[in-house]
Design an enzyme around this catalytic site. Structure first.
Site, PDB file in Angstrom:
ATOM      1  N   HIS A   1      14.517  -5.397 -20.505  1.00  0.00           N
ATOM      2  CA  HIS A   1      14.966  -5.884 -21.819  1.00  0.00           C
ATOM      3  C   HIS A   1      16.118  -6.881 -21.680  1.00  0.00           C
ATOM      4  O   HIS A   1      16.869  -6.857 -20.707  1.00  0.00           O
ATOM      5  CB  HIS A   1      15.301  -4.726 -22.767  1.00  0.00           C
ATOM      6  CG  HIS A   1      16.591  -4.009 -22.535  1.00  0.00           C
ATOM      7  ND1 HIS A   1      16.880  -2.793 -23.126  1.00  0.00           N
ATOM      8  CD2 HIS A   1      17.682  -4.310 -21.786  1.00  0.00           C
ATOM      9  CE1 HIS A   1      18.085  -2.404 -22.757  1.00  0.00           C
ATOM     10  NE2 HIS A   1      18.590  -3.298 -21.946  1.00  0.00           N
TER      11      HIS A   1
ATOM     12  N   ASP B   1      23.869  -7.767 -29.603  1.00  0.00           N
ATOM     13  CA  ASP B   1      23.129  -6.589 -30.073  1.00  0.00           C
ATOM     14  C   ASP B   1      24.087  -5.455 -30.420  1.00  0.00           C
ATOM     15  O   ASP B   1      25.287  -5.558 -30.196  1.00  0.00           O
ATOM     16  CB  ASP B   1      22.080  -6.149 -29.040  1.00  0.00           C
ATOM     17  CG  ASP B   1      22.651  -5.951 -27.640  1.00  0.00           C
ATOM     18  OD1 ASP B   1      23.877  -6.034 -27.479  1.00  0.00           O
ATOM     19  OD2 ASP B   1      21.859  -5.710 -26.718  1.00  0.00           O
TER      20      ASP B   1
ATOM     21  N   ASN C   1      14.290  -1.781 -17.711  1.00  0.00           N
ATOM     22  CA  ASN C   1      12.931  -1.990 -18.248  1.00  0.00           C
ATOM     23  C   ASN C   1      12.649  -3.459 -18.563  1.00  0.00           C
ATOM     24  O   ASN C   1      11.650  -3.772 -19.200  1.00  0.00           O
ATOM     25  CB  ASN C   1      12.743  -1.148 -19.521  1.00  0.00           C
ATOM     26  CG  ASN C   1      13.710  -1.547 -20.625  1.00  0.00           C
ATOM     27  OD1 ASN C   1      14.554  -2.428 -20.424  1.00  0.00           O
ATOM     28  ND2 ASN C   1      13.591  -0.919 -21.778  1.00  0.00           N
TER      29      ASN C   1
ATOM     30  N   GLU D   1      13.033  -5.002 -26.465  1.00  0.00           N
ATOM     31  CA  GLU D   1      12.423  -3.999 -25.597  1.00  0.00           C
ATOM     32  C   GLU D   1      10.976  -4.382 -25.288  1.00  0.00           C
ATOM     33  O   GLU D   1      10.378  -5.209 -25.997  1.00  0.00           O
ATOM     34  CB  GLU D   1      12.422  -2.642 -26.317  1.00  0.00           C
ATOM     35  CG  GLU D   1      13.806  -2.137 -26.717  1.00  0.00           C
ATOM     36  CD  GLU D   1      14.563  -1.490 -25.561  1.00  0.00           C
ATOM     37  OE1 GLU D   1      14.392  -1.915 -24.396  1.00  0.00           O
ATOM     38  OE2 GLU D   1      15.335  -0.565 -25.828  1.00  0.00           O
TER      39      GLU D   1
HETATM   40  C1  F6R Z   1      24.014  -5.282 -23.768  1.00  0.00           C
HETATM   41  C2  F6R Z   1      22.624  -5.700 -23.661  1.00  0.00           C
HETATM   42  C3  F6R Z   1      21.704  -5.109 -22.675  1.00  0.00           C
HETATM   43  C4  F6R Z   1      22.293  -5.080 -21.271  1.00  0.00           C
HETATM   44  C5  F6R Z   1      21.313  -4.495 -20.271  1.00  0.00           C
HETATM   45  C6  F6R Z   1      21.953  -4.344 -18.906  1.00  0.00           C
HETATM   46  O1  F6R Z   1      24.622  -5.972 -24.841  1.00  0.00           O
HETATM   47  O2  F6R Z   1      22.210  -6.512 -24.416  1.00  0.00           O
HETATM   48  O3  F6R Z   1      20.497  -5.861 -22.677  1.00  0.00           O
HETATM   49  O4  F6R Z   1      22.657  -6.374 -20.895  1.00  0.00           O
HETATM   50  O5  F6R Z   1      20.873  -3.245 -20.691  1.00  0.00           O
HETATM   51  O6  F6R Z   1      22.998  -3.423 -18.994  1.00  0.00           O
HETATM   52  P1  F6R Z   1      23.979  -3.178 -17.778  1.00  0.00           P
HETATM   53  O7  F6R Z   1      24.690  -4.459 -17.572  1.00  0.00           O
HETATM   54  O8  F6R Z   1      24.895  -2.072 -18.242  1.00  0.00           O
HETATM   55  O9  F6R Z   1      23.116  -2.806 -16.622  1.00  0.00           O
END
Ligand code: F6R
Length: 257
Positions: free
Chosen positions: A156, A86, A154, A161
């Protein structure tokens, strides 16, 4: 000590969600070691395969360990291809906290992955054109075989999302308020991000191996909702439930312990 399974923790009633295969590590460091070994094992067994890796904070120690495994001669990280998971629309390598900056500095650079072996989203380009180009890269490489994902507060995965349409391929997404609020930790300051581009949950779910990683007590509530069989329109990671290759890797805190 590492705990396997999860059935006992997933509740018992007649409508209980099926337990997700789970490894629980005592701490984040052990967790990263276990995930790096699992990723290296997959890479060794699938030369030419397509790997999709999350940015974010959680997997960063995994990438350092993968590079160390390569330096020790235990895996050739250049034997596979990569696709970005992403990106924040409007951000590029020069922007601290962009997925490109994080992954180039934490993984692609130190691992010596040649540019022709990877295709990541360009957050500065037209997001719909980027989706089409990344879709082509995925198709040209036989689909994603292995993905390592984190999970947002959340629920995701990537930038899928709550409320993101369930569709094939890559998606342009309006970012959730939680994601915008959390983004400050990557950027070091508030930035006016509104959209993201992401490989869709449906396309991620076509990978034969899906590792979902979480560490820290703040992830325990969303992991508990996932394990309870949440509605995927509310907890996008629930789109992976029932996937035969899904494996949760948690530290004790994210496990709720
Ligand atoms: C990042 C991504 C997000 C993260 C998620 C958790 O490329 O795709 O889905 O994996 O927001 O983020 P952290 O690991 O920073 O808690």
């Amino acid at each position: 000590m590492v705990g396997e399974g999860g059935a006992a923790r997933s509740g018992g009633g007649p409508h209980a969600a099926p337990a997700i295969p789970t490894t629980v590590a005592p701490d984040a460091g052990t967790l990263a070691s276990l995930v790096s070994v699992a990723a290296a094992d997959w890479i060794r067994a699938h030369p030419g395969g397509l790997v999709c890796l999350a940015a974010g904070d959680t997997p960063l120690p995994v990438y350092a360990r993968l590079v160390a495994l390569q330096e020790a001669g235990r895996v050739d990280l250049r034997s596979v291809f990569y696709v970005g998971l992403d990106e924040w629309v409007g951000l590029g390598y020069a922007d601290r906290g962009s997925c490109l900056q994080v992954m180039a500095d934490a993984f692609y650079g130190p691992a010596g992955i040649p540019v022709e072996r990877r295709r990541v989203f360009d957050g500065l380009a037209d997001p719909h054109a980027e989706c089409a180009a990344v879709d082509r890269w995925i198709a040209d490489h036989g689909g994603i075989g292995f993905t390592l994902l984190g999970i947002g507060l959340n629920g995701h995965i990537g930038f899928n999302e709550p409320g993101t349409p369930d569709q094939d391929g890559c998606v342009v997404v309006d970012l959730d308020d939680t994601t915008k609020a959390v983004s400050v930790k990557y950027f070091g300051a508030a930035r006016p991000v509104r959209q993201g581009v992401s490989v869709s949950a449906r396309t991620l779910a076509k990978a034969d191996t899906v590792l979902l990683m979480a560490s820290g007590a703040k992830k325990a509530p969303i992991i508990a909702r996932l394990r309870a069989g949440a509605d995927p329109t509310e907890v996008p990671a629930a789109r992976l439930l029932g996937h035969p290759g899904l494996h949760l890797f948690l530290d004790r805190e994210a496990d709720g312990g």
